[in-house]
Design a protein around this motif. Structure first.
Motif, PDB file in Angstrom:
ATOM      1  N   THR A 111       0.852  -1.179   0.000  1.00  0.00           N
ATOM      2  CA  THR A 111       0.000   0.000   0.000  1.00  0.00           C
ATOM      3  C   THR A 111       0.892   1.234   0.000  1.00  0.00           C
ATOM      4  O   THR A 111       1.880   1.249   0.718  1.00  0.00           O
ATOM      5  N   PRO A 112       0.652   2.218  -0.830  1.00  0.00           N
ATOM      6  CA  PRO A 112      -0.562   2.438  -1.616  1.00  0.00           C
ATOM      7  C   PRO A 112      -0.492   1.878  -3.037  1.00  0.00           C
ATOM      8  O   PRO A 112      -1.355   2.179  -3.839  1.00  0.00           O
ATOM      9  N   PHE A 164      -2.701  -3.214  -5.634  1.00  0.00           N
ATOM     10  CA  PHE A 164      -3.988  -3.017  -6.293  1.00  0.00           C
ATOM     11  C   PHE A 164      -4.779  -4.312  -6.476  1.00  0.00           C
ATOM     12  O   PHE A 164      -5.387  -4.536  -7.520  1.00  0.00           O
ATOM     13  N   PHE A 167     -11.012   0.795  -5.578  1.00  0.00           N
ATOM     14  CA  PHE A 167     -10.115   1.919  -5.303  1.00  0.00           C
ATOM     15  C   PHE A 167     -10.886   2.903  -4.433  1.00  0.00           C
ATOM     16  O   PHE A 167     -11.611   3.745  -4.942  1.00  0.00           O
ATOM     17  N   ASN A 219      -6.788   5.874  -1.732  1.00  0.00           N
ATOM     18  CA  ASN A 219      -6.199   6.182  -3.033  1.00  0.00           C
ATOM     19  C   ASN A 219      -6.345   7.646  -3.420  1.00  0.00           C
ATOM     20  O   ASN A 219      -6.324   7.980  -4.608  1.00  0.00           O
ATOM     21  N   LEU A 237      -4.136   9.276  -6.125  1.00  0.00           N
ATOM     22  CA  LEU A 237      -4.378   9.046  -7.553  1.00  0.00           C
ATOM     23  C   LEU A 237      -5.276  10.111  -8.172  1.00  0.00           C
ATOM     24  O   LEU A 237      -5.300  10.280  -9.384  1.00  0.00           O
ATOM     25  N   VAL A 253     -10.517   6.583 -11.823  1.00  0.00           N
ATOM     26  CA  VAL A 253      -9.240   5.941 -11.539  1.00  0.00           C
ATOM     27  C   VAL A 253      -8.438   5.981 -12.850  1.00  0.00           C
ATOM     28  O   VAL A 253      -8.979   5.646 -13.908  1.00  0.00           O
ATOM     29  N   TYR A 269     -13.939   5.866  -8.354  1.00  0.00           N
ATOM     30  CA  TYR A 269     -13.532   5.468  -7.017  1.00  0.00           C
ATOM     31  C   TYR A 269     -14.732   4.923  -6.252  1.00  0.00           C
ATOM     32  O   TYR A 269     -15.868   5.295  -6.503  1.00  0.00           O
TER      33      TYR A 269
END
Length: 141
Positions: A16-17, A20, A38, A43, A46, A56, A99
């Protein structure tokens, strides 16, 4: 197959991060099904890719799909060692993945050996295809 983050961490070098993979739902020599959500808090870093939207980044979806495929191959004991994503032969995006929505990956194993893993897959969001890709991972060292 029941998995948790610790089990996934045992399968991949990522943390992390940049880890996935949430869960490997099923895996056999022909097909892998895995999922990643996500979440917007974990996250948040991102979101700089599309600050005006809730998408994402597509390259992260490809990385996630490759991680899911690699983790499942290792979990099945088909091959071992450290593999790295070395090429993306094909990638086509159909819609954005937002997300906090689960992304379901259905991955086909094309070729697996001690030196390389070639896979293709489709990422689904709300049961609709969001991404289709084919990639190659090569054993490092």
């Amino acid at each position: 197959m029941e998995n948790n983050e610790q089990t996934i961490e045992d399968l991949l070098p990522h943390r992390t991060p940049f880890l996935f993979v949430d869960d490997i739902i099923s895996a056999n020599k022909e097909e892998i099904v895995a999922v990643k959500t996500f979440d917007s808090e974990t996250n948040h870093w991102l979101k700089g890719s599309f600050p005006e939207h809730n998408f994402v980044p597509g390259t992260i979806l490809i990385e996630s799909m490759a991680q899911c495929g690699g983790a499942a191959i290792k979990q099945m004991g088909i091959t071992d060692g450290l593999f790295a994503l070395t090429s993306i032969e094909h990638a086509e995006f159909f819609k954005g993945a937002e997300y906090d929505q689960p992304v379901k990956y259905v991955i086909k194993n094309i070729r697996i050996s001690d030196k390389l893993i070639k896979q293709s897959g489709i990422a689904y969001v709300n049961k609709l295809p969001a991404l289709e890709a084919t990639w190659l991972c090569v054993r490092m060292g």
